[in-house]
Design an enzyme around this catalytic site. Structure first.
Site, mmCIF file in Angstrom:
data_model
loop_
_atom_site.group_PDB
_atom_site.id
_atom_site.type_symbol
_atom_site.label_atom_id
_atom_site.label_comp_id
_atom_site.label_asym_id
_atom_site.label_seq_id
_atom_site.Cartn_x
_atom_site.Cartn_y
_atom_site.Cartn_z
ATOM 1 N N SER A 82 -23.919 -13.789 -1.219
ATOM 2 C CA SER A 82 -22.796 -12.903 -1.557
ATOM 3 C C SER A 82 -22.683 -12.626 -3.054
ATOM 4 O O SER A 82 -22.489 -13.545 -3.846
ATOM 5 C CB SER A 82 -21.470 -13.538 -1.120
ATOM 6 O OG SER A 82 -21.367 -13.558 0.263
ATOM 7 N N HIS A 138 -23.537 -7.642 0.368
ATOM 8 C CA HIS A 138 -24.860 -7.977 0.911
ATOM 9 C C HIS A 138 -25.638 -6.693 1.162
ATOM 10 O O HIS A 138 -25.249 -5.889 2.006
ATOM 11 C CB HIS A 138 -24.732 -8.743 2.230
ATOM 12 C CG HIS A 138 -24.306 -10.165 2.056
ATOM 13 N ND1 HIS A 138 -25.192 -11.205 2.103
ATOM 14 C CD2 HIS A 138 -23.102 -10.707 1.822
ATOM 15 C CE1 HIS A 138 -24.550 -12.346 1.915
ATOM 16 N NE2 HIS A 138 -23.271 -12.072 1.748
ATOM 17 N N HIS A 165 -24.477 -13.773 8.921
ATOM 18 C CA HIS A 165 -23.728 -15.032 9.047
ATOM 19 C C HIS A 165 -23.295 -15.261 10.491
ATOM 20 O O HIS A 165 -23.076 -14.313 11.238
ATOM 21 C CB HIS A 165 -22.455 -14.987 8.189
ATOM 22 C CG HIS A 165 -22.702 -14.698 6.742
ATOM 23 N ND1 HIS A 165 -22.863 -13.425 6.262
ATOM 24 C CD2 HIS A 165 -22.809 -15.523 5.674
ATOM 25 C CE1 HIS A 165 -23.072 -13.476 4.954
ATOM 26 N NE2 HIS A 165 -23.040 -14.727 4.566
ATOM 27 N N TYR A 191 -20.383 -16.090 11.370
ATOM 28 C CA TYR A 191 -19.039 -15.540 11.585
ATOM 29 C C TYR A 191 -19.052 -14.051 11.913
ATOM 30 O O TYR A 191 -18.038 -13.491 12.315
ATOM 31 C CB TYR A 191 -18.104 -15.837 10.397
ATOM 32 C CG TYR A 191 -18.516 -15.238 9.068
ATOM 33 C CD1 TYR A 191 -18.412 -13.870 8.819
ATOM 34 C CD2 TYR A 191 -18.988 -16.044 8.051
ATOM 35 C CE1 TYR A 191 -18.777 -13.332 7.604
ATOM 36 C CE2 TYR A 191 -19.347 -15.521 6.823
ATOM 37 C CZ TYR A 191 -19.247 -14.161 6.607
ATOM 38 O OH TYR A 191 -19.619 -13.633 5.404
ATOM 39 N N GLU A 192 -20.211 -13.411 11.771
ATOM 40 C CA GLU A 192 -20.314 -12.007 12.167
ATOM 41 C C GLU A 192 -20.631 -11.884 13.654
ATOM 42 O O GLU A 192 -20.843 -10.782 14.158
ATOM 43 C CB GLU A 192 -21.392 -11.314 11.336
ATOM 44 C CG GLU A 192 -21.047 -11.284 9.856
ATOM 45 C CD GLU A 192 -22.155 -10.708 8.999
ATOM 46 O OE1 GLU A 192 -22.261 -9.477 8.947
ATOM 47 O OE2 GLU A 192 -22.906 -11.489 8.392
ATOM 48 N N ALA A 239 -22.552 -18.292 -2.212
ATOM 49 C CA ALA A 239 -21.273 -18.459 -2.891
ATOM 50 C C ALA A 239 -20.547 -19.591 -2.172
ATOM 51 O O ALA A 239 -20.608 -19.692 -0.951
ATOM 52 C CB ALA A 239 -20.473 -17.166 -2.802
ATOM 53 N N MET A 281 -20.160 -20.917 4.042
ATOM 54 C CA MET A 281 -20.325 -20.413 5.415
ATOM 55 C C MET A 281 -21.757 -19.966 5.707
ATOM 56 O O MET A 281 -21.976 -19.131 6.593
ATOM 57 C CB MET A 281 -19.363 -19.254 5.659
ATOM 58 C CG MET A 281 -17.900 -19.577 5.380
ATOM 59 S SD MET A 281 -16.846 -18.128 5.542
ATOM 60 C CE MET A 281 -15.291 -18.756 4.858
ATOM 61 N N SER A 282 -22.727 -20.521 4.996
ATOM 62 C CA SER A 282 -24.100 -20.039 5.200
ATOM 63 C C SER A 282 -25.108 -21.142 4.900
ATOM 64 O O SER A 282 -24.770 -22.319 4.880
ATOM 65 C CB SER A 282 -24.367 -18.838 4.276
ATOM 66 O OG SER A 282 -24.409 -19.242 2.926
ATOM 67 N N ASN A 299 -14.808 -20.481 -6.470
ATOM 68 C CA ASN A 299 -13.391 -20.891 -6.438
ATOM 69 C C ASN A 299 -13.304 -22.393 -6.247
ATOM 70 O O ASN A 299 -14.266 -23.018 -5.789
ATOM 71 C CB ASN A 299 -12.655 -20.191 -5.275
ATOM 72 C CG ASN A 299 -13.332 -20.449 -3.939
ATOM 73 O OD1 ASN A 299 -14.319 -19.795 -3.590
ATOM 74 N ND2 ASN A 299 -12.819 -21.417 -3.197
ATOM 75 N N HIS A 343 -12.265 -12.666 -0.088
ATOM 76 C CA HIS A 343 -13.668 -12.317 -0.279
ATOM 77 C C HIS A 343 -13.857 -11.527 -1.580
ATOM 78 O O HIS A 343 -14.857 -11.695 -2.283
ATOM 79 C CB HIS A 343 -14.178 -11.520 0.922
ATOM 80 C CG HIS A 343 -15.657 -11.243 0.863
ATOM 81 N ND1 HIS A 343 -16.608 -12.255 0.801
ATOM 82 C CD2 HIS A 343 -16.360 -10.077 0.817
ATOM 83 C CE1 HIS A 343 -17.823 -11.715 0.737
ATOM 84 N NE2 HIS A 343 -17.694 -10.398 0.741
HETATM 85 N N1 HPA Z 1 -14.823 -21.839 1.540
HETATM 86 C C1 HPA Z 1 -15.815 -21.386 2.358
HETATM 87 N N2 HPA Z 1 -16.704 -20.492 1.964
HETATM 88 C C2 HPA Z 1 -16.636 -20.032 0.710
HETATM 89 C C3 HPA Z 1 -15.636 -20.464 -0.185
HETATM 90 C C4 HPA Z 1 -14.680 -21.421 0.260
HETATM 91 O O1 HPA Z 1 -13.770 -21.854 -0.468
HETATM 92 N N3 HPA Z 1 -15.843 -19.803 -1.354
HETATM 93 C C5 HPA Z 1 -16.946 -19.017 -1.172
HETATM 94 N N4 HPA Z 1 -17.426 -19.153 0.072
#
Ligand code: HPA
Length: 275
Positions: free
Chosen positions: A27, A58, A80, A82-83, A110, A208-209, A232, A244
């Site tokens: 990402s 992406h 991903h 989640y998609e 990320a 998430m990847s 973050n 996002h």
């Molecule tokens: N959690 C899950 N996935 C992420 C995060 C997070 O805080 N930041 C970037 N991808």
């Protein structure tokens, strides 16, 4: 995946060098693909079996060419879980990298940091992972021609590649943290209680990847390294509202450092004999 590799070879022509390395750009981290020379870029939609993601940030294309003197295959963007994409489908891009002849795979993503001192914009090399996605891409029948039924993950994140990443970061004056990446399926971010639990489990970053690709890569015999761009502090550790958009803005900051580190890493590889 051999079908996809055949398409890539056909487009690249007979004289294209065999890639030594695969690079997965996550990402907001796809910029490095623009530095690839003599690039042949193919949208995932034109590669048989490739899952096509739809997440902002992406690009969704495979780029074959040369980076800092090393033949590479870059996967610019990923799909991903989640998609709604099955874990087993995430195997195809990684197996294509293998089928094209690469020996190693470097993945980027990320991620949120569970360590208050590793702040947004920083980079973290993965030393290990915890898979809480509830899925494994190797579930289902095993093709023994691709890899073994049961795969050890004791040495998933290659020590030598990690040392080379550290050296590249040092040479570029970029601080590189190291830690354990915990993967969730998403797409919701975590609750503060989940983050407290993940800290107790030993996680340093959450995302998430990456984990499905690492598992497939080890199954295929690829050496693996991975780097998180911290976008973050994980939920409950900071006071920012996670989104996002926020991920993409902070990924852009980390991306500059990441591009320098990876370019140096790849350049060093060009000077080293093939493993
Ligand atoms: N959690 C899950 N996935 C992420 C995060 C997070 O805080 N930041 C970037 N991808």
């Amino acid at each position: 995946m051999t079908a996809a590799a055949d398409v890539v070879r056909e487009r690249a022509g007979a004289h294209a060098p065999t890639p030594r390395l695969g690079l997965v750009l996550g990402s907001g981290l796809g910029g490095l693909a623009d530095a690839v020379q003599d690039a042949v870029a193919i949208p995932y939609a034109e590669l048989p079996g490739f899952p096509v993601g739809s997440v902002a940030g992406h690009a969704g294309r495979l780029v074959l060419g040369t980076l800092a003197g090393t033949p590479v295959v870059v996967l610019q963007g990923r799909a991903h879980l989640y998609e709604g994409i099955a874990a087993s489908e995430l195997a195809v891009p990684v197996r294509t990298v293998r089928a094209l002849g690469a020996e190693s795979l470097v993945l980027t993503n990320a991620a949120g940091s569970l360590r208050a001192e590793v702040t947004p914009g920083r980079l973290m090399a993965l030393s290990d992972h915890i898979n809480l996605m509830g899925a494994n891409p190797l579930m289902g029948p095993n093709d023994d021609a691709l890899g073994p039924r049961f795969v050890g993950l004791g040495d998933a994140y290659d020590l030598e590649l990690r040392a080379q990443l550290r050296a590249a970061a040092g040479a570029e004056g970029v601080e590189l943290a190291e830690g354990v990446y915990l993967a969730v399926a998403g797409p919701s971010f975590e609750t503060p209680a989940e983050i407290r639990a993940f800290r107790a489990l030993g996680a340093d970053a959450v995302g998430m990847s990456t984990v499905p690709e690492v598992i497939v890569a080890r199954h295929a015999g690829l050496r693996v390294a991975a780097v998180s761009a911290i976008t973050n502090l994980a939920e409950g550790l900071g006071d920012e509202v996670l989104s996002h958009e926020h991920t993409l803005v902070n990924a852009a900051t980390a991306a500059k450092d990441l591009e320098r580190v990876l370019t140096r890493f790849v350049a060093d590889l060009a000077g080293a004999p093939a493993a």
